[in-house]
Design a protein around this motif. Structure first.
Motif, PDB file in Angstrom:
ATOM      1  N   ARG A 221       0.749  -1.350   0.049  1.00  0.00           N
ATOM      2  CA  ARG A 221       0.080   0.033   0.105  1.00  0.00           C
ATOM      3  C   ARG A 221       0.756   1.092   0.167  1.00  0.00           C
ATOM      4  NH1 ARG A 221      -5.374  -0.496   3.781  1.00  0.00           N
ATOM      5  NH2 ARG A 221      -6.262   0.031   1.768  1.00  0.00           N
ATOM      6  N   PHE A 222       1.604   1.594  -1.177  1.00  0.00           N
ATOM      7  CA  PHE A 222       2.455   2.651  -1.364  1.00  0.00           C
ATOM      8  C   PHE A 222       1.653   4.015  -1.302  1.00  0.00           C
ATOM      9  CE2 PHE A 222       4.864  -0.631  -3.910  1.00  0.00           C
ATOM     10  CZ  PHE A 222       5.653  -0.960  -2.944  1.00  0.00           C
ATOM     11  N   PHE A 223       2.159   5.086  -0.436  1.00  0.00           N
ATOM     12  CA  PHE A 223       1.408   6.369  -0.284  1.00  0.00           C
ATOM     13  C   PHE A 223       2.636   7.258  -0.312  1.00  0.00           C
ATOM     14  CE2 PHE A 223       0.447  10.128   1.655  1.00  0.00           C
ATOM     15  CZ  PHE A 223      -0.497  10.750   1.018  1.00  0.00           C
ATOM     16  N   ARG A 224       2.491   8.383  -1.244  1.00  0.00           N
ATOM     17  CA  ARG A 224       3.399   9.438  -1.507  1.00  0.00           C
ATOM     18  C   ARG A 224       2.837  10.722  -1.272  1.00  0.00           C
ATOM     19  NH1 ARG A 224       7.433   9.592  -6.578  1.00  0.00           N
ATOM     20  NH2 ARG A 224       8.746   8.541  -4.831  1.00  0.00           N
ATOM     21  N   PRO A 225       3.141  11.346   0.000  1.00  0.00           N
ATOM     22  CA  PRO A 225       2.420  12.908   0.118  1.00  0.00           C
ATOM     23  C   PRO A 225       2.736  13.637  -0.981  1.00  0.00           C
ATOM     24  CG  PRO A 225       4.183  12.087   1.667  1.00  0.00           C
ATOM     25  CD  PRO A 225       4.179  11.144   0.828  1.00  0.00           C
TER      26      PRO A 225
END
Ligand SMILES: [Zn+2]
Length: 215
Positions: A96-100
């Motif tokens: 579950r990759f998240f990049r702000p």
């Protein structure tokens, strides 16, 4: 030796994302696409193609207008993440990759607020930052020289590019070729130094990226 990981933010966009995928296929490279929820509504088919071709899909917020660290309304920041993740659906990587959203690519305390940090932790996300930002959106013709400089100034680079219709991606093919000619190798995995949270667990200090923490 320089190792480079490619990431493409702010898409998917018709034409540009397809051209980027064609270029990556020609070079037999896998990358990660950090997509915007509001664009997935119309162009999810492009993210499907990327996923089918072995690229990873990450969450890059829904609107991408206000950095999460500057949001004060309760629920706003976590909804940016959750709405987008729902649209990504089964295209999500199991980590579950998240990049702000960085607002100009700056790594700062405006990346996250406490609410979004807690949401990411509770839902098992992996936060993926970056360590090279050649500003291709600002300088579609000249970014390549800066990108090469940044990639060869360190051993492991996670570079942020944008599959946006600026013309910058016309030079992606040449960038990859030049980097390889100079001895760089490419990989899909992220450098550990760019990943402060893995599957919801904080593995490196997050305070530098969370507003209201330690200040
Ligand atoms: Zn972005």
């Amino acid at each position: 030796m320089a190792t480079i990981t490619l990431s493409f933010d702010n898409g998917p966009e018709p034409d540009v994302t397809l051209r980027v995928l064609d270029t990556l296929r020609r070079h037999e490279l896998k990358a990660t696409f950090f997509v915007l929820g509001r664009k997935l509504i119309e162009h999810r088919d492009l993210a499907v193609r990327a996923h089918v071709e072995g690229h990873w899909i990450g969450n890059h917020t829904f609107h991408h207008e206000v950095p999460l660290g500057l949001m004060t309304e309760a629920g706003a920041a976590s909804s940016e993440i959750a709405r987008t993740e729902a649209l990504i659906g089964d295209l999500a990587h199991e980590r579950r990759f998240f990049r702000p959203y960085g607002g100009g690519g700056v790594l700062s305390k405006s990346l996250l607020n406490r609410e979004s940090r807690d949401h990411l932790a509770q839902h098992g996300y992996t936060i993926v930052l970056w360590n090279a930002i050649p500003e291709d959106w600002r300088d579609p013709e000249g970014w390549m020289a800066r990108a090469l400089e940044q990639c060869f100034a360190q051993d492991e680079t996670l570079i942020v590019l944008h599959d946006l219709p600026t013309g910058a991606m016309d030079h992606l093919d040449r960038f990859i070729g030049s980097a390889r000619d100079r001895g760089a190798s490419f990989r899909q995995e992220f450098p550990a130094s760019c990943v402060p949270m893995i599957r919801g667990e904080i593995v490196a200090p997050l305070e530098p990226y969370v507003s209201g923490e330690g200040d």
